[in-house]
Design an enzyme around this catalytic site. Structure first.
Site, mmCIF file in Angstrom:
data_model
loop_
_atom_site.group_PDB
_atom_site.id
_atom_site.type_symbol
_atom_site.label_atom_id
_atom_site.label_comp_id
_atom_site.label_asym_id
_atom_site.label_seq_id
_atom_site.Cartn_x
_atom_site.Cartn_y
_atom_site.Cartn_z
ATOM 1 N N LYS A 178 -45.318 26.874 67.530
ATOM 2 C CA LYS A 178 -45.828 28.526 67.038
ATOM 3 C C LYS A 178 -47.448 28.229 66.423
ATOM 4 C CE LYS A 178 -47.268 31.148 64.153
ATOM 5 N NZ LYS A 178 -47.857 31.185 63.973
ATOM 6 N N GLU A 254 -49.843 17.569 57.126
ATOM 7 C CA GLU A 254 -50.901 17.856 57.786
ATOM 8 C C GLU A 254 -51.895 18.936 57.141
ATOM 9 O OE1 GLU A 254 -52.008 16.555 62.508
ATOM 10 O OE2 GLU A 254 -51.308 14.596 61.457
ATOM 11 N N CYS A 288 -60.684 19.997 58.732
ATOM 12 C CA CYS A 288 -59.846 19.536 57.679
ATOM 13 C C CYS A 288 -61.281 18.465 57.181
ATOM 14 C CB CYS A 288 -58.762 19.141 58.139
ATOM 15 S SG CYS A 288 -58.504 18.369 59.272
ATOM 16 N N GLU A 390 -60.628 23.917 48.589
ATOM 17 C CA GLU A 390 -61.071 24.244 49.848
ATOM 18 C C GLU A 390 -61.576 25.543 49.954
ATOM 19 O OE1 GLU A 390 -58.169 24.021 53.302
ATOM 20 O OE2 GLU A 390 -58.777 22.273 53.948
#
Ligand code: NAD
Length: 486
Positions: A178, A254, A288, A390
């Site tokens: 997906k 992750e 990331c 973040e």
């Protein structure tokens, strides 16, 4: 208008519901395609195809046959390099100069590296004594885990998806992917490459749609998915972990980060500036592993800030086809709203805006794009949302420090622990500090230097598990011990 369909059992199929949504080019806001949204029926069909393929020719192939096919997949991506490049840049707005060096080559490499690795996996064997004196032999064999649900993000779409699909297939699993709703095109295109390479139908399946109450949630809730591998935000990771708890399915997560760079006064300043520029602004800050917190030892603080500012201001903002551009748009207008909300928060909290902080002036044909300026702040408190959350945009906050211990404490002060970069020419200090940083990856005098054989993953809330090299093989196989009485 082009339509992006699911890829199930080797064929492109639309949604039975007829539900479609827009695929938008972020550099100008134009709709480039319509994407089919999977319902439970399409997800179920994809999982059934994946299950059936495990029992079909794929499950019966030798490792040599399977890995030869995966090499053809890699070659197929390379043969259609320009198509993949065009598609990736249209979906993401990133410069072709970047994607042609990172995204697409790594997308192909992910199949070759894991195909080669799986050919040489060692197994264990133990002889043991038995009371009757005849003894027994134990040996381990690795078997595919089964049907793997792969959920991927939008920042490096082909690279991060194949980073999971490559090892999953190399180990003999089948997958249902997906991709992010923002960036479905290269994942869809890979279906054609899989067919051409001779990957049997049902081994690689793709369903499109959103996360919650859509394809993502349907896939993670499906009881016939054996394990789930996910890259994305920490909050989504928690939701996926909850879904995986039903049926006790394994997860590899992750997740997000708020990575620290530590720049000591004894560093090679040219290298530290170049590396920090890349780590803060590459891919428009949507990496990331990127650095959003920079801690600089006080004697070089002013010089560092001035030189990073000059570097940020020299970045060339432009559309993917502009060969001189090294700074693209954000992935979407929705993401731009989030990034700009932090630009505003920084001002509200009294930051010194060293550079940027807003939206650049763009020519008329690009005025509808999701552009933001590369931005640097100083002067925020350590508990500011801008310093602790973040942002995933092209920005960083720089703060001075006085001692090594203080720098380590600052770097470790958040619940995230994905990556860190240390800049120093003192080898003892480099090892000493690297050993104390609470992160899955620590770079010394470099950033984003990746050997695919090494462990990759996050500490603390940045993830669970490690992928890369043999660590991927650990996740994508089930190790069985066979004990034979002699
Ligand atoms: P996201 O979590 O919003 O979405 C990632 C994927 O999960 C998408 O495909 C999305 O549709 C799907 N999803 C969302 N909700 C879901 C649900 N309830 N159930 C199932 N699937 C769901 O993340 P994003 O915005 O696409 O990506 C950016 C994030 O990814 C950042 O936090 C970044 O740090 C992280 N990231 C981490 C790594 C890493 O290796 N640690 C790499 C790249 C990106």
């Amino acid at each position: 208008m082009k339509e992006i369909k699911h890829f199930i059992n080797g064929e492109y199929v639309g949604s039975a519901s007829g539900k479609l949504f827009d695929n938008v080019n972020p550099v100008n806001g134009q709709v480039i395609a319509r994407i089919h949204e999977a319902g439970e029926a399409e997800v179920d069909a994809a999982v059934k195809a994946a299950r059936a393929a495990l029992k079909g020719p794929w499950g019966r192939m030798t490792v040599a046959e399977r890995t030869e096919i995966l090499h053809r997949v890699a070659d197929g991506i390379t043969a259609r390099f320009d198509e993949f490049l065009e598609a990736e840049c249209l979906d993401t707005g990133k410069p072709k100069s970047l994607a042609s060096h990172i995204d697409i080559p790594r997308g192909a490499a992910n199949f070759k590296v894991f195909a080669d690795l799986v050919k040489n996996v060692p197994t264990e064997a133990f002889e043991m004594a038995t009371p009757d004196g005849s003894g027994a032999l134990n040996y381990g064999v690795r078997r595919p885990k089964g049907v793997i649900g792969v959920i991927s993000p939008w920042n490096l779409p082909l690279l991060l998806m194949t980073w999971k699909v490559g090892p999953a297939l190399a180990c003999g699993n089948t997958v249902v992917v997906k991709p992010s709703e923002e960036t479905p095109t290269t994942t869809a295109l890979l279906g054609e490459v899989m067919n051409a390479a001779g990957v049997p139908a049902g081994v690689y399946n793709v369903v499109h749609g959103f996360g919650g109450n859509s394809a993502g949630a349907f896939l993670t809730a499906h009881p016939d998915v054996d394990a789930i591998t996910f890259t994305g935000e920490t909050g989504t990771g928690e939701t996926i972990m909850r879904a995986a708890a039903k049926g006790v399915r394994q997860v590899s997560l992750e997740l997000g980060g708020k990575n620290a760079g530590i720049v000591f006064a004894d560093c090679d300043l040219d290298k530290a500036i170049e590396g920090t520029l890349r780590s803060a602004f590459a891919n428009c800050g949507q990496v990331c592993l990127g650095t959003e917190r920079v801690y600089v030892e006080r004697p070089i603080f002013d010089e560092f800030v001035a030189r990073l500012k000059a570097g940020a201001e020299a970045l060339k903002i432009g559309e993917p086809n502009d060969p001189s551009a090294n700074f693209g748009s954000l992935v979407s207008h929705k993401h731009r709203e989030k990034v700009l909300s932090y630009y505003q928060k920084a001002k509200d909290e009294g930051a010194t805006v060293v550079t940027g902080g807003g939206v650049p002036d763009m020519p008329a044909h690009l005025a509808g794009g999701a552009w933001v300026q590369p931005t640097i702040w100083t002067g925020l408190p350590d508990d500011s949302a801008v310093v602790t959350e973040e942002i995933f945009g092209p920005c960083c906050h720089i703060r001075p420090f006085d001692t090594e211990a203080e720098a380590i404490e600052l770097a470790n002060s958040l619940p995230y622990g994905l990556a860190s970069a240390i800049w120093t020419e003192n080898a003892s200090r480099a090892h000493r500090v690297a050993g104390q940083i609470e992160a899955g990856i620590v770079w010394v005098n470099s950033w984003f230097l990746r050997d695919l054989r090494t462990a990759f993953g996050g500490a603390k809330q940045s993830g669970i598990g490690r992928e890369g090299g043999v660590h991927s093989l650990e996740f994508y196989t089930e190790l069985k011990n066979i004990c034979v009485k002699l």
